[in-house]
Scaffold this active site. Structure first.
Site, PDB file in Angstrom:
ATOM      1  N   CYS A 120      23.389  50.594  49.394  1.00 49.51           N
ATOM      2  CA  CYS A 120      23.335  50.093  48.022  1.00 49.51           C
ATOM      3  C   CYS A 120      21.961  49.581  47.628  1.00 49.51           C
ATOM      4  O   CYS A 120      21.689  49.366  46.454  1.00 49.51           O
ATOM      5  CB  CYS A 120      24.389  49.013  47.824  1.00 49.51           C
ATOM      6  SG  CYS A 120      26.050  49.668  48.044  1.00 49.51           S
ATOM      7  N   HIS A 261      22.547  45.390  41.488  1.00 56.50           N
ATOM      8  CA  HIS A 261      23.452  46.394  42.045  1.00 56.50           C
ATOM      9  C   HIS A 261      24.868  46.034  41.624  1.00 56.50           C
ATOM     10  O   HIS A 261      25.259  44.861  41.662  1.00 56.50           O
ATOM     11  CB  HIS A 261      23.333  46.405  43.575  1.00 56.50           C
ATOM     12  CG  HIS A 261      24.404  47.222  44.220  1.00 56.50           C
ATOM     13  ND1 HIS A 261      24.628  48.543  43.891  1.00 56.50           N
ATOM     14  CD2 HIS A 261      25.338  46.903  45.158  1.00 56.50           C
ATOM     15  CE1 HIS A 261      25.645  48.997  44.607  1.00 56.50           C
ATOM     16  NE2 HIS A 261      26.096  48.030  45.369  1.00 56.50           N
ATOM     17  N   ASN A 291      31.234  50.974  41.844  1.00 61.03           N
ATOM     18  CA  ASN A 291      30.055  50.936  42.712  1.00 61.03           C
ATOM     19  C   ASN A 291      29.636  52.373  43.051  1.00 61.03           C
ATOM     20  O   ASN A 291      30.315  53.061  43.812  1.00 61.03           O
ATOM     21  CB  ASN A 291      30.398  50.149  43.983  1.00 61.03           C
ATOM     22  CG  ASN A 291      29.207  49.994  44.907  1.00 61.03           C
ATOM     23  OD1 ASN A 291      28.171  50.638  44.732  1.00 61.03           O
ATOM     24  ND2 ASN A 291      29.363  49.141  45.915  1.00 61.03           N
TER      25      ASN A 291
HETATM   26  N1  COA Z   1      44.891  45.682  45.092  1.00 65.20           N
HETATM   27  C1  COA Z   1      45.690  44.645  45.345  1.00 65.20           C
HETATM   28  N2  COA Z   1      45.508  43.837  46.417  1.00 65.20           N
HETATM   29  C2  COA Z   1      44.483  44.114  47.223  1.00 65.20           C
HETATM   30  C3  COA Z   1      43.610  45.187  47.009  1.00 65.20           C
HETATM   31  C4  COA Z   1      43.850  45.996  45.885  1.00 65.20           C
HETATM   32  N3  COA Z   1      43.079  47.045  45.573  1.00 65.20           N
HETATM   33  N4  COA Z   1      42.669  45.206  47.960  1.00 65.20           N
HETATM   34  C5  COA Z   1      42.937  44.176  48.767  1.00 65.20           C
HETATM   35  N5  COA Z   1      44.027  43.510  48.338  1.00 65.20           N
HETATM   36  C6  COA Z   1      44.665  42.345  48.918  1.00 65.20           C
HETATM   37  C7  COA Z   1      44.303  42.165  50.366  1.00 65.20           C
HETATM   38  O1  COA Z   1      45.149  42.963  51.166  1.00 65.20           O
HETATM   39  C8  COA Z   1      44.543  40.700  50.554  1.00 65.20           C
HETATM   40  O2  COA Z   1      45.941  40.487  50.730  1.00 65.20           O
HETATM   41  P1  COA Z   1      46.470  39.454  51.826  1.00 65.20           P
HETATM   42  O3  COA Z   1      45.899  38.124  51.387  1.00 65.20           O
HETATM   43  O4  COA Z   1      47.948  39.581  51.683  1.00 65.20           O
HETATM   44  O5  COA Z   1      45.900  39.949  53.096  1.00 65.20           O
HETATM   45  C9  COA Z   1      44.166  40.100  49.205  1.00 65.20           C
HETATM   46  O6  COA Z   1      44.192  41.167  48.268  1.00 65.20           O
HETATM   47  C10 COA Z   1      42.771  39.464  49.186  1.00 65.20           C
HETATM   48  O7  COA Z   1      41.847  40.372  49.789  1.00 65.20           O
HETATM   49  P2  COA Z   1      40.353  40.005  49.961  1.00 65.20           P
HETATM   50  O8  COA Z   1      39.687  41.067  50.774  1.00 65.20           O
HETATM   51  O9  COA Z   1      40.256  38.584  50.416  1.00 65.20           O
HETATM   52  O10 COA Z   1      39.853  40.071  48.472  1.00 65.20           O
HETATM   53  P3  COA Z   1      38.461  39.655  47.913  1.00 65.20           P
HETATM   54  O11 COA Z   1      38.648  38.634  46.873  1.00 65.20           O
HETATM   55  O12 COA Z   1      37.473  39.352  49.017  1.00 65.20           O
HETATM   56  O13 COA Z   1      37.998  40.986  47.176  1.00 65.20           O
HETATM   57  C11 COA Z   1      36.433  42.771  47.547  1.00 65.20           C
HETATM   58  C12 COA Z   1      37.786  42.168  47.908  1.00 65.20           C
HETATM   59  C13 COA Z   1      36.209  44.027  48.368  1.00 65.20           C
HETATM   60  C14 COA Z   1      36.485  43.115  46.080  1.00 65.20           C
HETATM   61  C15 COA Z   1      35.317  41.742  47.813  1.00 65.20           C
HETATM   62  O14 COA Z   1      35.464  41.205  49.081  1.00 65.20           O
HETATM   63  C16 COA Z   1      33.927  42.302  47.682  1.00 65.20           C
HETATM   64  O15 COA Z   1      33.488  42.649  46.611  1.00 65.20           O
HETATM   65  N6  COA Z   1      33.181  42.318  48.784  1.00 65.20           N
HETATM   66  C17 COA Z   1      31.748  42.680  48.777  1.00 65.20           C
HETATM   67  C18 COA Z   1      31.494  44.102  48.404  1.00 65.20           C
HETATM   68  C19 COA Z   1      30.011  44.357  48.469  1.00 65.20           C
HETATM   69  O16 COA Z   1      29.215  43.674  47.867  1.00 65.20           O
HETATM   70  N7  COA Z   1      29.610  45.333  49.229  1.00 65.20           N
HETATM   71  C20 COA Z   1      28.187  45.509  49.454  1.00 65.20           C
HETATM   72  C21 COA Z   1      27.637  46.550  48.657  1.00 65.20           C
HETATM   73  S1  COA Z   1      28.509  48.048  48.801  1.00 65.20           S
END
Ligand code: COA
Length: 337
Positions: A120, A261, A291
């Site tokens: 990214c 980004h 993304n």
């Molecule tokens: N729909 C519904 N629920 C979902 C889901 C979806 N698409 N994806 C995950 N969940 C659930 C998970 O299973 C979890 O459930 P649980 O608590 O029962 O285990 C819950 O939602 C929370 O998941 P979590 O991973 O804690 O969510 P989050 O708030 O961290 O959001 C991302 C997930 C990926 C959006 C976030 O972590 C993120 O943006 N990370 C960084 C990405 C990034 O910057 N990457 C670098 C550049 S590519």
């Protein structure tokens, strides 16, 4: 520390831009139909409403599409391009480089080039590399492309990742200028391989050449520990963006836009807060494209420029965080009217 361009022979400025996004849209309703998710979760956690899907073709088509769009806006001809740099983590194949495939598709008959693998942060790394090739006086015209067909490495049964990514390509033309007040002013770029377990695609390379087992274990798809990446991304992007402002002597009122980004709206908001920038000064199009990895930053630049929202002389802070880990920030002064 001052402006690094003071010690350079020339500056590298952006004199043309282009973009290519495939027509096919996957909105959140569609994502609801393929995995256990819902529009509200996706919008509140990420800010994404739609992403694009390239149904036929590869990353070189996204990149070449963006380059062709760019060439409709400039007098510079493909044969005048000296260097092509393609930032991507989804090259058409392991080799030849996607830059070679793009070279052929656009007819850049006098160019050399290479791919830049920095996930990214790829566009930022490629932009600074292109600028450095120009600043020393060796080259005049460098085509910098950010393109990723993320759908080719996305597991559409994994709700954790499939809602995040989309396909796109975008392009900028870097050209030599004597006016050191314009163009790429400075960059802070970083890598840290200790982040390799949190975000990766382990299959297909020399560590894990493709076998039935690597396929069965889904090692040819993106793996991401979302929460772990989230924490370091917030800190990495905010730190480096604030550091760039300080290094360049820029106050919030001097900055026209943060160009972040587009991985997650919450990471973007945290970065803007740390820089003291109000929401109106943050480029956002994650809602439309998700993304798109190396394409997000140039895609923002093209759209905001074409909407008349950026003007010549504007200070822009470009900022990214990605797999590796890789991250960085660049101070760019906009050149186009
Ligand atoms: N729909 C519904 N629920 C979902 C889901 C979806 N698409 N994806 C995950 N969940 C659930 C998970 O299973 C979890 O459930 P649980 O608590 O029962 O285990 C819950 O939602 C929370 O998941 P979590 O991973 O804690 O969510 P989050 O708030 O961290 O959001 C991302 C997930 C990926 C959006 C976030 O972590 C993120 O943006 N990370 C960084 C990405 C990034 O910057 N990457 C670098 C550049 S590519």
């Amino acid at each position: 520390m001052g402006n690094q361009n003071n010690s350079k022979m020339y500056s590298a400025e952006i004199t043309a831009v282009g973009m290519y996004v495939p027509e096919k849209i996957m909105d959140n309703k569609y994502m609801e139909s393929i995995v256990d998710t819902n529009d509200e979760w996706i919008v509140t956690r990420t800010g994404i409403r739609e992403r694009r899907l390239l149904e036929n073709g590869a990353t070189s088509d996204l990149a070449a599409g963006a380059a062709k769009d760019l060439f409709t806006t400039t007098d510079v001809k493909p044969e005048e391009i000296d260097v092509i740099i393609v930032a991507t983590v989804t090259p058409d194949m392991m080799f030849p480089a996607t830059a070679c495939l793009v070279q052929e598709k656009i007819g850049a008959t006098n160019a050399w080039g290479f791919d830049m693998s920095a996930a990214c942060s790829g566009f930022l790394f490629a932009l600074q590399t292109g600028a450095s090739l120009i600043q020393g006086g060796q080259y005049k015209n460098v085509l910098v492309l950010g393109a990723d067909k993320m759908s080719s490495i996305t597991d559409y049964t994994d709700r954790n990742t499939c809602i995040l990514f989309g396909d796109a390509g975008a392009a900028v033309l870097l050209q030599r200028t004597d006016n050191k007040e314009l163009g790429i002013q400075n960059s802070i770029l970083r890598i840290d391989g200790s982040g390799k377990e949190s975000l990766n695609m382990k299959g297909g390379g020399s560590l894990n050449p493709p076998t039935h087992e690597t396929i069965d274990n889904k090692m040819h798809y993106i793996y991401q520990d979302g929460q772990a990446v989230f924490k370091v991304a917030v800190k990495g992007m905010a730190d480096v963006s604030a550091e760039m402002m300080e290094m360049q002597g820029l106050k919030p009122e001097d900055v026209a836009y943060l160009v972040p980004h587009q991985a997650n709206l919450r990471i973007i908001d945290a970065t803007a807060r740390r820089m003291g920038l109000e929401k109106e000064k943050v480029m956002i199009n994650i809602d439309k494209y998700g993304n798109t990895t190396a394409a997000t930053i140039p895609l923002c630049l093209v759209e905001y420029y074409r909407d008349g929202k950026i003007k010549k002389g504007d200070n822009l802070i470009l900022s990214a965080f990605g797999a590796g880990f890789t991250w960085g920030a660049t101070h760019l002064v906009w050149s186009l009217d």
